[in-house]
Design an enzyme around this catalytic site. Structure first.
Site, PDB file in Angstrom:
ATOM      1  N   HIS A  96      -7.423   9.332  -2.617  1.00  0.00           N
ATOM      2  CA  HIS A  96      -6.841   9.369  -1.167  1.00  0.00           C
ATOM      3  C   HIS A  96      -7.535  10.021  -0.082  1.00  0.00           C
ATOM      4  CE1 HIS A  96      -3.121   9.263   1.084  1.00  0.00           C
ATOM      5  NE2 HIS A  96      -4.108   8.844   1.693  1.00  0.00           N
TER       6      HIS A  96
ATOM      7  N   LYS B  71      -2.487   5.918  -4.494  1.00  0.00           N
ATOM      8  CA  LYS B  71      -4.001   7.164  -4.474  1.00  0.00           C
ATOM      9  C   LYS B  71      -3.417   8.366  -5.164  1.00  0.00           C
ATOM     10  CE  LYS B  71      -3.828   4.843  -0.020  1.00  0.00           C
ATOM     11  NZ  LYS B  71      -2.244   4.349   0.672  1.00  0.00           N
TER      12      LYS B  71
ATOM     13  N   ASP C  31       0.758  -1.114   0.084  1.00  0.00           N
ATOM     14  CA  ASP C  31      -0.311   0.435   0.066  1.00  0.00           C
ATOM     15  C   ASP C  31       1.008   1.447   0.405  1.00  0.00           C
ATOM     16  OD1 ASP C  31      -2.721   1.239   0.507  1.00  0.00           O
ATOM     17  OD2 ASP C  31      -1.600   2.113   2.197  1.00  0.00           O
TER      18      ASP C  31
ATOM     19  N   TYR D 292       3.002  10.046   0.180  1.00  0.00           N
ATOM     20  CA  TYR D 292       3.792   8.882   1.392  1.00  0.00           C
ATOM     21  C   TYR D 292       5.554   9.229   0.915  1.00  0.00           C
ATOM     22  CZ  TYR D 292      -0.333   6.311   2.679  1.00  0.00           C
ATOM     23  OH  TYR D 292      -2.136   6.062   3.006  1.00  0.00           O
TER      24      TYR D 292
HETATM   25  P1  NAP Z   1      -0.867   0.602  12.140  1.00  0.00           P
HETATM   26  O1  NAP Z   1      -0.749  -0.420  10.959  1.00  0.00           O
HETATM   27  O2  NAP Z   1      -1.902  -0.151  12.782  1.00  0.00           O
HETATM   28  O3  NAP Z   1       0.430   0.469  12.917  1.00  0.00           O
HETATM   29  C1  NAP Z   1       1.947   0.784  12.553  1.00  0.00           C
HETATM   30  C2  NAP Z   1       2.496   0.640  14.244  1.00  0.00           C
HETATM   31  O4  NAP Z   1       1.975  -0.318  14.439  1.00  0.00           O
HETATM   32  C3  NAP Z   1       3.912   1.150  14.086  1.00  0.00           C
HETATM   33  O5  NAP Z   1       4.247   2.309  14.705  1.00  0.00           O
HETATM   34  C4  NAP Z   1       4.785  -0.476  13.694  1.00  0.00           C
HETATM   35  O6  NAP Z   1       5.451  -0.021  14.422  1.00  0.00           O
HETATM   36  C5  NAP Z   1       3.446  -0.931  15.017  1.00  0.00           C
HETATM   37  N1  NAP Z   1       3.819  -2.709  14.639  1.00  0.00           N
HETATM   38  C6  NAP Z   1       3.874  -2.829  13.573  1.00  0.00           C
HETATM   39  N2  NAP Z   1       2.983  -4.303  14.058  1.00  0.00           N
HETATM   40  C7  NAP Z   1       3.194  -4.416  14.751  1.00  0.00           C
HETATM   41  C8  NAP Z   1       3.047  -5.256  16.203  1.00  0.00           C
HETATM   42  N3  NAP Z   1       3.273  -6.820  16.040  1.00  0.00           N
HETATM   43  N4  NAP Z   1       3.226  -5.209  17.454  1.00  0.00           N
HETATM   44  C9  NAP Z   1       3.334  -3.600  17.904  1.00  0.00           C
HETATM   45  N5  NAP Z   1       3.706  -2.979  17.148  1.00  0.00           N
HETATM   46  C10 NAP Z   1       3.265  -3.007  16.114  1.00  0.00           C
HETATM   47  O7  NAP Z   1      -0.737   1.928  11.158  1.00  0.00           O
HETATM   48  P2  NAP Z   1      -0.675   2.804  10.334  1.00  0.00           P
HETATM   49  O8  NAP Z   1       0.753   2.540   9.688  1.00  0.00           O
HETATM   50  O9  NAP Z   1      -0.734   4.089  10.593  1.00  0.00           O
HETATM   51  O10 NAP Z   1      -1.386   2.521   9.198  1.00  0.00           O
HETATM   52  C11 NAP Z   1      -1.381   0.987   8.306  1.00  0.00           C
HETATM   53  C12 NAP Z   1      -0.901   2.263   6.634  1.00  0.00           C
HETATM   54  O11 NAP Z   1      -2.049   2.354   6.059  1.00  0.00           O
HETATM   55  C13 NAP Z   1      -0.284   2.772   6.293  1.00  0.00           C
HETATM   56  O12 NAP Z   1       1.210   2.065   6.584  1.00  0.00           O
HETATM   57  C14 NAP Z   1      -0.315   3.288   5.282  1.00  0.00           C
HETATM   58  O13 NAP Z   1       0.351   2.627   3.737  1.00  0.00           O
HETATM   59  C15 NAP Z   1      -1.889   3.350   4.661  1.00  0.00           C
HETATM   60  N6  NAP Z   1      -3.064   4.610   5.983  1.00  0.00           N
HETATM   61  C16 NAP Z   1      -3.666   5.153   5.005  1.00  0.00           C
HETATM   62  C17 NAP Z   1      -4.136   6.010   5.457  1.00  0.00           C
HETATM   63  C18 NAP Z   1      -5.111   6.413   4.221  1.00  0.00           C
HETATM   64  O14 NAP Z   1      -5.341   7.891   4.718  1.00  0.00           O
HETATM   65  N7  NAP Z   1      -5.534   5.972   3.007  1.00  0.00           N
HETATM   66  C19 NAP Z   1      -4.015   6.868   6.646  1.00  0.00           C
HETATM   67  C20 NAP Z   1      -3.277   6.070   7.556  1.00  0.00           C
HETATM   68  C21 NAP Z   1      -2.075   5.313   7.110  1.00  0.00           C
HETATM   69  P3  NAP Z   1       6.980  -0.913  13.991  1.00  0.00           P
HETATM   70  O15 NAP Z   1       7.445  -0.149  13.009  1.00  0.00           O
HETATM   71  O16 NAP Z   1       8.365  -0.339  15.674  1.00  0.00           O
HETATM   72  O17 NAP Z   1       6.661  -2.166  13.853  1.00  0.00           O
END
Ligand code: NAP
Length: 325
Positions: free
Chosen positions: A114, A81, A47, A52
């Site tokens: 997006h 996006k 993704d 980004y």
């Molecule tokens: P997320 O995936 O819920 O959380 C990522 C965070 O969780 C990182 O800080 C990571 O740290 C930690 N983490 C990952 N696996 C873990 C585990 N097994 N145990 C404990 N901690 C863990 O949140 P997100 O990054 O905000 O969202 C994911 C993806 O969604 C983004 O990267 C992006 O591609 C997409 N996104 C899209 C939008 C949109 O508007 N469409 C908005 C936000 C995000 P470590 O790296 O230290 O493991």
């Protein structure tokens, strides 16, 4: 390991788990290592987004794996996006072309709008940097016009699927109604046990739209960063998650991801930690019972983690739960 996939309206398949490349900024070499580890661990869905700043790294690593014969282009599902400053019809195709160039490919598997909120274009297709002082809302633009351009990109084969991101239930209905021929196939939104999006899921199901959950584990990494004012007890710390993790001998994150894929929701967790990248994909070897699913589904909803307040004040701001607070 076989990764199951969600079937989209046009018959193509989106793998139930992908690796996120957005969120907290990582430098290129961290993102590069993250993607290599993800491919080696079996992830076949990435993704990304124009905003980004990671598309060029995705392109680089993809090319590296294709040239070395480890992967073929068709093995990998790429979602990217369209930035909010490129919604006007004349910018949509050139913006996609920029993304394709950075991604070193001639198509993407899924192209999403997006965010429904439109900004004026300030003379660059390359990036939308929201805190640039000269970015202004465009309150006149009808987002259906953007959708019609995406339909054309789809018909021309530049994108194999088209969809939305951060659109609420009403806005999804609007696009379904205004689509000329091709309906949205995907809506990517914040979704986890503390923000389950039940109404939106219902609307998407009615129209055969696959839902993708971003922040599926509640982005726990932001807890330790004072810049974000993040809740200290997120989905990963919820007593129900912790109890089920102990019971199944899995991590809390694996419980949260498994819960969503059992609801046929695609998940795109991000991790730059090699151990967690590996763990997060190991969710196809166990099952939550109906009672356990019900218990996770019964947890009270809380305020969303990503209100995206920069967009507040625009008539297409999608989050009624924030404006009614
Ligand atoms: P997320 O995936 O819920 O959380 C990522 C965070 O969780 C990182 O800080 C990571 O740290 C930690 N983490 C990952 N696996 C873990 C585990 N097994 N145990 C404990 N901690 C863990 O949140 P997100 O990054 O905000 O969202 C994911 C993806 O969604 C983004 O990267 C992006 O591609 C997409 N996104 C899209 C939008 C949109 O508007 N469409 C908005 C936000 C995000 P470590 O790296 O230290 O493991």
């Amino acid at each position: 390991m076989t990764i199951k996939a969600a079937k989209l309206l046009n018959g193509t398949e989106m793998p139930f788990i992908g690796i996120g490349t957005g969120g907290k900024a990582a430098d290129d070499s961290t993102t590069r290592e993250m993607l290599r580890k993800a491919f080696d661990a079996g992830y076949r869905h990435i993704d990304t987004a124009a905003i980004y700043g990671t598309e060029h790294v995705v392109g680089e690593v993809l090319e590296e794996y294709i040239q070395s014969g480890r992967l073929k282009r068709e093995d990998v599902y790429i979602t990217t996006k369209l930035a909010q400053c490129n919604h006007k019809p004349e910018f949509v195709r050139p913006a996609l072309k920029c993304s394709l160039k950075r991604l070193r490919t001639d198509y993407v598997d899924m192209y999403l709008i997006h965010n429904p909120v439109t900004y004026q274009n300030q003379g660059t297709l390359e990036q939308f940097i929201p805190d640039l002082p000269n970015y202004k809302f465009d309150v006149e633009h009808d987002i259906a016009e953007t959708w019609h351009e995406l339909e054309q990109l789809y018909k021309d084969g530049l994108v194999k699927g088209i969809g939305l991101s951060n659109f609420n239930a009403k806005q999804v209905e609007y696009i379904v109604e205004k689509a000329k021929e091709i309906k949205p196939m995907n809506d990517q939104v914040e979704l986890h046990i503390h923000f389950p999006q039940k109404e939106l899921r219902h609307t998407c199901k009615k129209h055969g739209i696959v839902v993708t959950a971003f922040a599926p584990i509640g982005c726990p990494g932001k807890k330790s960063d004072p810049k974000y004012n993040w809740p200290s007890d997120g989905p990963i710390d919820d007593p129900v998650t912790v109890k089920l993790a102990e019971k199944h001998k899995k991590t809390p994150a694996q419980i949260l991801l498994r819960h969503l894929i059992q609801h046929a929701i695609v998940v795109i967790p991000k991790s730059t930690n090699p151990v967690r990248i590996q763990q997060n994909i190991e969710i196809f070897d166990f099952e939550l019972s109906l009672e356990e699913m019900d218990e996770l589904d019964a947890i009270d909803s809380r305020p969303r983690l990503y209100p995206m307040k920069i967009n507040l004040g625009h008539p297409d701001y999608p989050f009624d739960d924030v404006t009614s607070q």
